[in-house]
Design an enzyme around this catalytic site. Structure first.
Site, short mmCIF file in Angstrom:
data_model
loop_
_atom_site.label_atom_id
_atom_site.label_comp_id
_atom_site.label_asym_id
_atom_site.label_seq_id
_atom_site.Cartn_x
_atom_site.Cartn_y
_atom_site.Cartn_z
N ASP A 167 0.87 -1.18 0.00
CA ASP A 167 0.00 0.00 0.00
C ASP A 167 0.90 1.23 0.00
O ASP A 167 2.13 1.10 -0.10
CB ASP A 167 -0.96 -0.02 1.20
CG ASP A 167 -2.31 0.59 0.83
OD1 ASP A 167 -2.34 1.75 0.44
OD2 ASP A 167 -3.34 -0.12 0.94
N HIS A 238 -2.71 3.26 -4.64
CA HIS A 238 -2.17 2.83 -3.34
C HIS A 238 -0.73 2.37 -3.51
O HIS A 238 -0.34 1.31 -3.02
CB HIS A 238 -3.04 1.72 -2.73
CG HIS A 238 -4.32 2.22 -2.12
ND1 HIS A 238 -4.37 2.95 -0.97
CD2 HIS A 238 -5.61 2.08 -2.53
CE1 HIS A 238 -5.63 3.24 -0.67
NE2 HIS A 238 -6.41 2.73 -1.61
N GLU A 304 -9.97 2.58 -4.93
CA GLU A 304 -9.61 3.97 -4.62
C GLU A 304 -8.45 4.47 -5.47
O GLU A 304 -7.42 4.89 -4.94
CB GLU A 304 -9.26 4.10 -3.13
CG GLU A 304 -10.42 3.72 -2.23
CD GLU A 304 -10.05 3.77 -0.74
OE1 GLU A 304 -10.93 4.09 0.06
OE2 GLU A 304 -8.89 3.47 -0.39
#
Ligand code: ACM
Length: 540
Positions: A167, A238, A304
């Site tokens: 991440d 990410h 995202e």
């Protein structure tokens, strides 16, 4: 103390003589069932009544006819004369062995003789995917903690552990050809403390990664406990930790290069640039995972991913023109198609978060539906296999009550009863709990977030259908909490966090359920728009 969690159908004969299980009780099994023998303590050289483990195909066929997962069907029969565990496969025997372990007094030492009630316990799970996702990117967990967690999953008949290995804040595995991922991307110098506008960033090194050998060992350890390890690399967002090591993979004509893995939490604007070098990087990461993990599924992330940089970058615009991509929103689907094809070429199935449904989804994808029922319905309507992980029921980083004593409340309250209300679509392949670790920096904190809510979710994943009355679960839970305590689990007490489990003075960002639902409704707008457009196109 015989209450099983997950609940297993039982016919107990309270009047019959019980079975005495001693450390020297012999266990009789073919070599194929050695994992279950070990799980039961290995057995002894005693000459008394024993435990016999047997494979029985008929059990699996009967369970499958009843709409259950036949492979994991089992029947445990206990009498004073002995114990028999029949399973449709070695996995079924293992589930039966787990039930037998739960019949012991939780507080009895391993070396004690225990008396098991006479009776029959039998079952098979509703879903083949009963999982947990652990985020080891935000906060790394050492190998020993992962092993312990695998044992705890097995105790709950859970069979999938998804490791979220990368991440913005950290990269946790080795990729041949990219040594800086473990030299640079696995270490950050500071970390956000708390959440919301009053959060601060505090200095302090946090680092760690798994060597390839350690991951191979974990794969083997998990397999012996009926758990499949599913690895995940986050692409194409990410990704700041990787970009700190290889800035040339980013959109270098916009923004400033990352000086290290991100020290804050939230959605990060940085993404891979739509270049051949980025594709090669993603393929190398996927290859490394395929070489170590034997799971059918390889996670490629996809949640995202902001289009901010692609919309601003001249270089990205030029590449998009060359590729025939009309808008920045077409870039992620381009990445997805490429990575999914690569995972398929390696003989596996890509696992991706439900944002990928905003574009065309190629063959060979399994979806993790986290954004409420909308994402679940969209995947099902398109015939894509889907795992349910609706945040309101299974995001175990959410606070366990509305009390300010809950540590660093982020998101809506998710009390035990809400976790137990999990209702999964029958057509889903199953479900999983997600354990994001931004605010879980230690093993004890992870224990606190997971338990006992994970026990509730495990029961829902095993049983399927409508939840039985919560009071029934609560009646069995005290026994199960004793099992957890005996295993050293620092669970959240039912009446609230203990003093050392609180985080007084550390700001959070609590939400109401309604506020969270409104946020998720906004997040899935693009998904609904795309879905409506597809429906219009189909009608033409
Ligand atoms: C997610 O919670 N970002 C999948």
């Amino acid at each position: 103390h015989r209450a099983t969690v997950p609940a297993i159908a039982a016919h107990v004969d309270a009047a019959a003589a019980r079975f005495a299980w001693r450390p020297d009780t012999p266990i009789d099994a073919v070599p194929e069932l050695s994992a279950s023998v070990d799980w039961l303590g290995g057995g002894g050289q005693g000459t008394g009544q024993g435990i016999r483990l047997t494979l029985d195909d008929a059990l699996g066929a009967a369970a499958a006819r009843a709409g259950r997962v036949g492979d994991e069907a089992f029947r445990v029969t206990v009498s004073a004369d002995g114990v028999e565990i029949r399973g449709a496969s070695p996995l079924g025997v293992f589930r039966g062995a787990t039930v037998l372990r739960q019949l012991r007094d939780p507080d009895a030492p391993a070396q004690a003789e225990v008396l098991l009630p006479a009776g029959v316990w039998e079952g098979a799970p509703a879903y083949g995917w009963r999982g947990v996702m652990l985020d080891v990117a935000r906060h790394f967990r050492p190998v020993d903690d992962v092993r312990r967690l695998i044992d705890l999953l097995a105790l709950h008949h859970l069979n999938i552990l998804q490791l979220h290995l990368t991440d913005d804040q950290g990269w946790r595995f080795e990729v041949p050809g990219y040594p800086r991922l473990t030299e640079v991307s696995a270490r950050r110098e500071a970390t956000q403390r708390g959440h919301g506008p009053e959060a601060t960033v505090e200095p302090g090194v946090h680092e760690g990664f798994y060597t390839t050998d350690e991951l191979r060992d974990l794969v083997r350890y998990a397999a012996e406990r009926g758990v499949t390890l599913v690895p995940e690399v986050e692409l194409p967002g990410h990704i700041q930790a990787a970009l700190a090591a290889y800035p040339e993979l980013g959109n270098t004509d916009v923004g400033v290069p990352a000086s290290g893995p991100w020290e804050r939490f939230g959605v990060n604007a940085r993404t891979l640039a739509p270049t051949e070098a980025s594709l090669a990087f993603g393929r190398a990461a996927i290859d490394a995972l395929c070489d170590v993990f034997d799971a059918e599924w390889i996670g490629i992330g996809g949640d995202e991913v902001p289009v901010t940089e692609w919309a601003q970058s001249e270089a990205a615009a030029e590449r998009m023109r060359a590729l025939g991509l009309a808008t920045p929103h077409d870039v992620q689907p381009w990445f997805t198609a490429h990575f999914v094809a690569h995972v398929r070429a390696r003989g596996r199935t890509a696992l991706a978060w439900d944002e990928v449904l905003e574009g065309e989804v190629p063959e060979g994808v399994r979806i993790l539906a986290w954004r409420g029922p909308v994402a679940m319905r969209e995947a099902l309507s398109r015939g894509i296999p889907v795992v349910a992980c609706p945040d309101l029921e299974v995001y175990l980083d959410y606070p366990q009550s509305e009390s300010p004593e809950e540590p660093i409340r982020v998101g809506p309250p998710l009390p035990l009863a809400r976790a137990y209300s999990l209702r999964i679509e029958d057509r889903a392949v199953g479900g999983q709990a997600n354990v994001w670790s931004e605010h879980l920096p230690s093993r004890d904190r992870v224990d606190f977030a997971m338990f006992p809510r994970l026990a509730a979710i495990a029961e829902r994943l095993w049983e399927g259908g409508e939840p039985r009355p919560f009071a029934d679960f609560m009646r069995r839970l005290p026994t199960h909490l004793r099992r957890l305590a005996a295993a050293g689990v620092r669970y959240r007490p039912l009446d609230g966090p203990s003093p050392d489990q609180r985080r007084p003075g550390v700001p959070g960002k609590p939400l109401t359920v309604e506020a969270r639902e409104a946020i998720v409704a906004g997040l899935v707008e693009r998904l609904l728009d795309g879905s409506a457009a597809r429906a219009r196109a189909a009608r033409k």
